[in-house]
Design an enzyme around this catalytic site. Structure first.
Site, PDB file in Angstrom:
ATOM      1  N   VAL A 134      51.359  28.566 -24.203  1.00  0.00           N
ATOM      2  CA  VAL A 134      52.569  27.900 -23.687  1.00  0.00           C
ATOM      3  C   VAL A 134      52.604  27.919 -22.162  1.00  0.00           C
ATOM      4  CG1 VAL A 134      53.975  28.289 -25.739  1.00  0.00           C
ATOM      5  CG2 VAL A 134      53.958  29.998 -23.944  1.00  0.00           C
ATOM      6  N   HIS A 135      51.635  28.591 -21.545  1.00  0.00           N
ATOM      7  CA  HIS A 135      51.436  28.540 -20.092  1.00  0.00           C
ATOM      8  C   HIS A 135      52.648  29.021 -19.289  1.00  0.00           C
ATOM      9  CE1 HIS A 135      48.213  26.122 -21.696  1.00  0.00           C
ATOM     10  NE2 HIS A 135      49.060  25.215 -22.089  1.00  0.00           N
ATOM     11  N   CYS A 136      53.252  30.109 -19.747  1.00  0.00           N
ATOM     12  CA  CYS A 136      54.344  30.771 -18.989  1.00  0.00           C
ATOM     13  C   CYS A 136      55.620  29.955 -18.863  1.00  0.00           C
ATOM     14  CB  CYS A 136      53.902  31.191 -17.591  1.00  0.00           C
ATOM     15  SG  CYS A 136      52.869  32.636 -17.596  1.00  0.00           S
ATOM     16  N   ALA A 137      55.712  28.827 -19.578  1.00  0.00           N
ATOM     17  CA  ALA A 137      56.970  28.057 -19.525  1.00  0.00           C
ATOM     18  C   ALA A 137      57.571  28.114 -20.925  1.00  0.00           C
ATOM     19  CB  ALA A 137      56.704  26.624 -19.082  1.00  0.00           C
TER      20      ALA A 137
ATOM     21  N   ALA B 152      58.008  31.046 -15.744  1.00  0.00           N
ATOM     22  CA  ALA B 152      58.842  32.243 -15.938  1.00  0.00           C
ATOM     23  C   ALA B 152      59.319  32.833 -14.605  1.00  0.00           C
ATOM     24  CB  ALA B 152      58.035  33.293 -16.707  1.00  0.00           C
TER      25      ALA B 152
END
Ligand SMILES: Cc1ncc(COP(=O)(O)O)c(C=O)c1O
Length: 396
Positions: A349-352, A112
């Site tokens: 989703v690990h910031c993506a 992000a």
């Protein structure tokens, strides 16, 4: 290792190193030493402990300059982390030079922090964001990059290693292509600087960013590297003390680089801690770190493949990030089950958040390794995953 990383004595297995890493005693001691023995401010005192603070900051800048092989130490700007560095680059440099219809190339597997500043800029200015299509392994390819570049492309901003897929991009080649087309480059090195030797001079990138906490350093400290001649054209993002040489009602004269970009009281203990983290990594050696991680990753993949109901999403990525799910179990629940075994992983989703548009998967459990992880820890993870009865009982 347990002696050097106090938290490892707490009986946890830590596999969330892409989020943040553990801190060795030398870093913790250096931070305490600052607060216990010379906790003055920088640039402002006429007394010994204040001189020591200035010397320490100078030494940290020099150490980091050497660590990434920058040309001069003025090219190292201390920030609060990769996120702040990227915001400074987007709004301090590119906001001033991009014109209507200019294009910025990103990918949907960026964090992000490497999409949202550009997105906000695209709301303020008439610029276009373009995303390099990902291939079936969710990687970018040079042909796909070439197809995305047009004569309007002005910037390519990419992670060197992505934080979800964990693919290592051919960043040298990408930068060569960019520069031969008069395109600026920004490298998000948050996931690469901690794991592989970084040489900004050879890489020749215009800008590069990383965070201290992902490389055994403290939180709240990071680095913005920029070529000196570009930093001369960058506007500060923050204004206040320490960044001005003089000002009156009519005129502000900026301090020299890098100080003009470091307004306000700095994260002094963070800067000192980061220097000790870099020295810690240097003592082990980045090549050694990388070699050990590669062995661990290969072992982890091999063992995961023994379990038929475990799906691996990025077997062919090169870094120490491995994404999995277990058949019909939500990733968050799998994360909680592993937590019940004192195994720390991350699910989601690990910031993506744009990645799902191309990858056809969304939530996963991310196992991310670092040099202090061991084969025995991987065995414990595998045993926990193999224990299907316990896993399903936990979910009841
Ligand atoms: C690839 C990547 N870029 C940027 C960031 C943001 O780093 P920070 O939160 O330390 O600013 C992260 C953190 O997870 C990351 O993995």
């Amino acid at each position: 290792m347990n002696k050097e990383f106090p938290i490892l004595n707490k009986n946890i297995i830590y596999f969330d190193n892409a989020a943040t890493t553990l801190k060795p005693k030398s870093v913790i001691n250096a931070i305490n030493d600052y607060y216990e023995n010379y906790s003055a401010n920088s640039h402002r005192g006429d007394y010994n402990i204040a001189f020591k603070v200035d010397d320490e900051i100078d030494l940290a800048r020099e150490t980091i300059k050497n660590f990434i092989n920058a040309r001069r130490k003025e090219e190292i700007i201390f920030t609060s982390g990769a996120t702040e560095s990227l915001n400074m680059i987007v709004f301090g440099f590119f906001e001033n030079i991009l014109k209507d219809d200019d294009e910025v190339i990103l990918s949907k597997s960026e964090h992000a922090s490497n999409i949202l500043p550009w997105y906000i800029l695209s709301l303020k200015k008439k610029i276009k964001l373009k995303f390099i299509p990902l291939n079936e392994e969710n990687k970018i390819t040079i042909p796909n990059l070439l197809k995305t570049i047009t004569n309007k492309t002005k910037v390519i901003s990419l992670a060197h290693i992505t934080n979800v897929i964990g693919d290592i991009r051919n960043i040298d080649e990408i930068i060569k292509i960019a520069h031969s087309n008069n395109i600026y480059t920004v490298v998000d090195a948050s996931q690469s600087v901690p794991h592989i030797k970084t040489n900004v001079k050879e890489m020749d990138t215009d800008f590069l960013v990383f965070s201290g906490h992902k490389m055994c350093g403290p939180t709240g400290i990071g680095v913005l590297y920029g070529k000196y001649e570009l930093l001369l054209r960058m506007m500060p993002f923050k204004f206040g003390g320490g960044m001005n040489e003089s000002f009156n009602e009519e005129k502000l004269v900026l301090e020299n680089i890098p100080y003009r970009f470091e307004a306000g009281t700095q994260n002094i203990s963070g800067i000192i801690g980061l220097r000790h983290a870099v020295e810690y990594l240097n003592n082990i050696g980045l090549d050694e770190i990388n070699r050990h991680e590669t062995y661990l990753r290969n072992y982890l993949i091999r063992r995961l493949k023994e379990i038929p109901y475990v799906k691996i999403y990025n077997e062919f990525s090169e870094s120490s990030i491995v994404l999995i799910n277990v058949d019909d179990i939500l990733s968050g629940e799998l994360g909680l089950y592993l937590n019940s075994k004192n195994i720390c992983v991350r699910s989601g989703v690990h910031c993506a958040k744009m990645l799902k548009e191309e990858s056809h998967f969304e939530n996963t459990v991310r196992i991310s390794l670092y040099f202090y992880n061991t084969y025995e820890e991987i065995d414990e993870l595998i045993n926990a995953l193999k224990n299907k009865n316990e896993l399903y009982n936990f979910l009841k």
